[in-house]
Design a protein around this motif. Structure first.
Motif, PDB file in Angstrom:
ATOM      1  N   SER A 183      19.359   5.482 -15.402  1.00 64.06           N
ATOM      2  CA  SER A 183      20.208   4.297 -15.431  1.00 64.06           C
ATOM      3  C   SER A 183      20.946   4.250 -16.761  1.00 64.06           C
ATOM      4  O   SER A 183      20.454   4.744 -17.784  1.00 64.06           O
ATOM      5  CB  SER A 183      19.365   3.023 -15.270  1.00 64.06           C
ATOM      6  N   ARG A 184      22.119   3.651 -16.719  1.00 62.85           N
ATOM      7  CA  ARG A 184      22.883   3.526 -17.971  1.00 62.85           C
ATOM      8  C   ARG A 184      22.132   2.650 -18.973  1.00 62.85           C
ATOM      9  O   ARG A 184      22.087   2.956 -20.170  1.00 62.85           O
ATOM     10  CB  ARG A 184      24.269   2.936 -17.674  1.00 62.85           C
ATOM     11  N   GLU A 185      21.518   1.599 -18.483  1.00 60.45           N
ATOM     12  CA  GLU A 185      20.760   0.709 -19.367  1.00 60.45           C
ATOM     13  C   GLU A 185      19.596   1.444 -20.013  1.00 60.45           C
ATOM     14  O   GLU A 185      19.317   1.277 -21.206  1.00 60.45           O
ATOM     15  CB  GLU A 185      20.250  -0.497 -18.564  1.00 60.45           C
ATOM     16  N   GLY A 186      18.904   2.260 -19.225  1.00 63.91           N
ATOM     17  CA  GLY A 186      17.781   3.020 -19.762  1.00 63.91           C
ATOM     18  C   GLY A 186      18.204   4.011 -20.821  1.00 63.91           C
ATOM     19  O   GLY A 186      17.539   4.170 -21.849  1.00 63.91           O
ATOM     20  N   LEU A 187      19.330   4.694 -20.592  1.00 62.20           N
ATOM     21  CA  LEU A 187      19.839   5.649 -21.581  1.00 62.20           C
ATOM     22  C   LEU A 187      20.218   4.949 -22.881  1.00 62.20           C
ATOM     23  O   LEU A 187      19.930   5.439 -23.976  1.00 62.20           O
ATOM     24  CB  LEU A 187      21.032   6.401 -21.019  1.00 62.20           C
ATOM     25  N   ASP A 188      20.869   3.805 -22.757  1.00 58.03           N
ATOM     26  CA  ASP A 188      21.252   3.055 -23.960  1.00 58.03           C
ATOM     27  C   ASP A 188      20.020   2.628 -24.755  1.00 58.03           C
ATOM     28  O   ASP A 188      20.000   2.692 -25.993  1.00 58.03           O
ATOM     29  CB  ASP A 188      22.082   1.820 -23.581  1.00 58.03           C
ATOM     30  N   LYS A 189      18.983   2.219 -24.026  1.00 56.40           N
ATOM     31  CA  LYS A 189      17.769   1.725 -24.694  1.00 56.40           C
ATOM     32  C   LYS A 189      17.032   2.847 -25.416  1.00 56.40           C
ATOM     33  O   LYS A 189      16.665   2.707 -26.594  1.00 56.40           O
ATOM     34  CB  LYS A 189      16.843   1.067 -23.669  1.00 56.40           C
ATOM     35  N   ILE A 190      16.844   3.956 -24.736  1.00 53.14           N
ATOM     36  CA  ILE A 190      16.056   5.033 -25.347  1.00 53.14           C
ATOM     37  C   ILE A 190      16.806   5.688 -26.495  1.00 53.14           C
ATOM     38  O   ILE A 190      16.214   6.067 -27.508  1.00 53.14           O
ATOM     39  CB  ILE A 190      15.628   6.069 -24.282  1.00 53.14           C
ATOM     40  N   THR A 191      18.133   5.810 -26.390  1.00 52.44           N
ATOM     41  CA  THR A 191      18.889   6.432 -27.484  1.00 52.44           C
ATOM     42  C   THR A 191      19.019   5.503 -28.685  1.00 52.44           C
ATOM     43  O   THR A 191      19.175   5.975 -29.811  1.00 52.44           O
ATOM     44  CB  THR A 191      20.284   6.856 -27.007  1.00 52.44           C
ATOM     45  N   SER A 192      18.935   4.209 -28.459  1.00 51.64           N
ATOM     46  CA  SER A 192      18.974   3.289 -29.600  1.00 51.64           C
ATOM     47  C   SER A 192      17.660   3.327 -30.379  1.00 51.64           C
ATOM     48  O   SER A 192      17.655   3.189 -31.610  1.00 51.64           O
ATOM     49  CB  SER A 192      19.251   1.860 -29.118  1.00 51.64           C
ATOM     50  N   LEU A 193      16.544   3.539 -29.673  1.00 51.19           N
ATOM     51  CA  LEU A 193      15.236   3.595 -30.337  1.00 51.19           C
ATOM     52  C   LEU A 193      14.903   4.990 -30.844  1.00 51.19           C
ATOM     53  O   LEU A 193      14.190   5.144 -31.835  1.00 51.19           O
ATOM     54  CB  LEU A 193      14.147   3.129 -29.367  1.00 51.19           C
ATOM     55  N   HIS A 194      15.410   6.016 -30.150  1.00 50.56           N
ATOM     56  CA  HIS A 194      15.129   7.409 -30.533  1.00 50.56           C
ATOM     57  C   HIS A 194      16.437   8.198 -30.536  1.00 50.56           C
ATOM     58  O   HIS A 194      16.671   9.035 -29.645  1.00 50.56           O
ATOM     59  CB  HIS A 194      14.123   8.035 -29.566  1.00 50.56           C
ATOM     60  N   PRO A 195      17.297   7.962 -31.506  1.00 46.30           N
ATOM     61  CA  PRO A 195      18.605   8.640 -31.522  1.00 46.30           C
ATOM     62  C   PRO A 195      18.529  10.132 -31.817  1.00 46.30           C
ATOM     63  O   PRO A 195      19.540  10.826 -31.703  1.00 46.30           O
ATOM     64  CB  PRO A 195      19.358   7.907 -32.639  1.00 46.30           C
ATOM     65  N   ASP A 196      17.340  10.624 -32.183  1.00 43.98           N
ATOM     66  CA  ASP A 196      17.207  12.029 -32.565  1.00 43.98           C
ATOM     67  C   ASP A 196      16.774  12.927 -31.423  1.00 43.98           C
ATOM     68  O   ASP A 196      16.638  14.140 -31.610  1.00 43.98           O
ATOM     69  CB  ASP A 196      16.197  12.153 -33.711  1.00 43.98           C
ATOM     70  N   ILE A 197      16.551  12.390 -30.213  1.00 44.25           N
ATOM     71  CA  ILE A 197      16.136  13.240 -29.097  1.00 44.25           C
ATOM     72  C   ILE A 197      17.343  13.600 -28.231  1.00 44.25           C
ATOM     73  O   ILE A 197      18.375  12.918 -28.260  1.00 44.25           O
ATOM     74  CB  ILE A 197      15.045  12.568 -28.234  1.00 44.25           C
ATOM     75  N   ASP A 198      17.202  14.684 -27.474  1.00 42.07           N
ATOM     76  CA  ASP A 198      18.236  15.097 -26.527  1.00 42.07           C
ATOM     77  C   ASP A 198      17.820  14.710 -25.114  1.00 42.07           C
ATOM     78  O   ASP A 198      16.621  14.681 -24.792  1.00 42.07           O
ATOM     79  CB  ASP A 198      18.451  16.608 -26.602  1.00 42.07           C
ATOM     80  N   ILE A 199      18.809  14.422 -24.283  1.00 43.44           N
ATOM     81  CA  ILE A 199      18.548  14.016 -22.898  1.00 43.44           C
ATOM     82  C   ILE A 199      19.513  14.761 -21.986  1.00 43.44           C
ATOM     83  O   ILE A 199      20.719  14.795 -22.245  1.00 43.44           O
ATOM     84  CB  ILE A 199      18.717  12.491 -22.712  1.00 43.44           C
ATOM     85  N   THR A 200      18.987  15.353 -20.930  1.00 39.10           N
ATOM     86  CA  THR A 200      19.807  15.998 -19.913  1.00 39.10           C
ATOM     87  C   THR A 200      19.520  15.340 -18.570  1.00 39.10           C
ATOM     88  O   THR A 200      18.355  15.258 -18.155  1.00 39.10           O
ATOM     89  CB  THR A 200      19.509  17.508 -19.833  1.00 39.10           C
ATOM     90  N   VAL A 201      20.565  14.856 -17.899  1.00 37.22           N
ATOM     91  CA  VAL A 201      20.402  14.167 -16.619  1.00 37.22           C
ATOM     92  C   VAL A 201      21.376  14.745 -15.596  1.00 37.22           C
ATOM     93  O   VAL A 201      22.423  15.297 -15.950  1.00 37.22           O
ATOM     94  CB  VAL A 201      20.623  12.648 -16.757  1.00 37.22           C
TER      95      VAL A 201
END
Length: 273
Positions: free
Chosen positions: A201-219
Motif C-alpha cells: 500500500s502507498r500508506e505502508g510504504l510512506d510509513k516504513i520509509t519514514s521510520l527506516h529511510p536506509d532500507i531498500d524495498i522492491t514491490v
C-alpha cells in the motif's frame, strides 16, 4: 466445515456513484505521486499479468503458490541487483579435453540471509533460494492483534554473520509487521536490509520509509487504498490462507470442536421447543 461468505459494506468495496469521481480523483492523485526514495516498483507487463492472477478469487491454492513463486523470482532478481556486489575469484575454464585456461571471475561478496515473515512469507523462500542457494534462512513469526503486530517466533542466532538480509512478505498493508521485523534485524546487527513484496500500500510504504529511510524495498505493484481493517484494497486477500488452502475463521464458534458445535445446536433446538 461450512464456509461463510463475508459481506463487506458496499462503501468499502465500491464507492457510490455520488462519490465515485472524488474517489477516482483521489486514487489518481495518490498514484501520480513519486514513490519514496529507495523504493523500486516494476512496470514489467508480464509481472502485472502475474499479479492479476495472484489477486483473482478464481486462483486455486496450487496456482497461487506457483504464481507467487514466479513473481518472487523476478522481484528477487531485481532486488539482488540493487543490494549485492561481487568480488574477484580465480578459476580455470576447460579448453578441449585436457587443457584449461586461467580466468578471473566474480562471486558474491556478501553473506546473505533470507528472512520470511511467517507464515505467508514461506511461499517466497524457494525462488529466493534458487537465486541465492548459499543464503541462510531465518524465520520470524508475526501475527496481528487488532492492527498491532505480535511476535510469536524468532530463532535468530545470537551472533549476526550476515551482511544483507532480504525480508519476504507477499503484502505490505499498514507496514506495522514489516517495521517490527526491520527493527528486529537492525538490533540483531544486519547492516543492509531489503524488503521484497508482491503488493504494497502507498500508506505502508510512506510509513516504513519514514521510520527506516536506509532500507531498500522492491514491490510488484502499489495499491493506493487501505480498508478500515488495515488491508490493501483490492489487495489479494489473506496470503497465508490462499497459499495453504486454509479457511478464514469468521467467528469464535469455528474454533470449537465439531462435536461441541453439534451439541450447542441440539441444545439450542431443545430450548426453542
Amino acid at each position: 466445515m461450512i464456509s461463510k461468505r463475508i459481506d463487506y459494506p458496499t462503501s468499502v468495496l465500491r464507492p457510490s456513484s455520488k462519490d465515485s469521481s472524488i474517489t477516482q480523483k483521489t486514487m489518481k492523485d495518490k498514484a501520480s505521486k513519486p514513490l519514496p526514495d529507495r523504493v523500486f516498483m516494476s512496470s514489467h507487463p508480464i509481472l502485472s499479468h502475474k499479479i492479476s492472477l495472484l489477486r483473482s478469487s478464481a486462483t486455486s491454492p496450487a496456482n497461487f503458490r506457483s504464481t507467487l513463486r514466479e513473481i518472487t523470482f523476478y522481484l528477487g532478481y531485481e532486488a539482488t541487483m540493487r543490494s549485492l556486489t561481487t568480488k574477484p575469484v580465480a578459476l580455470t575454464v576447460p579448453m578441449g579435453k585436457s587443457d584449461h585456461v586461467d580466468y578471473t571471475g566474480e562471486q558474491l561478496a556478501e553473506n546473505v540471509a533470507i528472512v520470511p515473515i511467517l507464515r505467508s512469507g514461506l511461499g517466497m523462500v524457494d525462488p529466493m533460494l534458487e537465486l541465492l542457494p548459499s543464503a541462510g534462512v531465518h524465520h520470524i513469526g508475526m501475527y496481528k492483534r487488532g492492527l498491532m503486530p505480535v511476535q510469536y517466533y524468532n530463532r535468530l542466532p545470537k551472533q549476526c554473520d550476515f551482511d544483507v538480509a532480504f525480508i519476504l512478505d507477499p503484502v505490505i498493508a499498514t507496514a506495522c509487521t514489516a517495521i517490527s521485523v526491520v527493527g528486529i534485524l537492525k538490533k540483531w546487527g544486519v547492516e543492509k536490509i531489503h524488503l521484497i513484496s508482491a503488493i504494497a500500500s502507498r500508506e505502508g510504504l510512506d510509513k516504513i520509509t519514514s521510520l527506516h529511510p536506509d532500507i531498500d524495498i522492491t514491490v510488484g505493484t502499489v495499491d493506493t487504498e487501505l480498508t478500515a481493517e488495515g488491508t490493501c484494497l483490492p489487495g489479494l486477500g489473506d496470503a497465508g490462507d490462499r497459499l495453504f488452502g486454509t479457511p478464514m475463521i469468521v467467528d469464535d464458534e469455528e474454533l470449537m470442536h465439531p462435536s461441541k458445535r453439534r451439541k450447542n445446536s441440539i441444545d439450542d433446538s431443545t430450548d426453542s421447543n
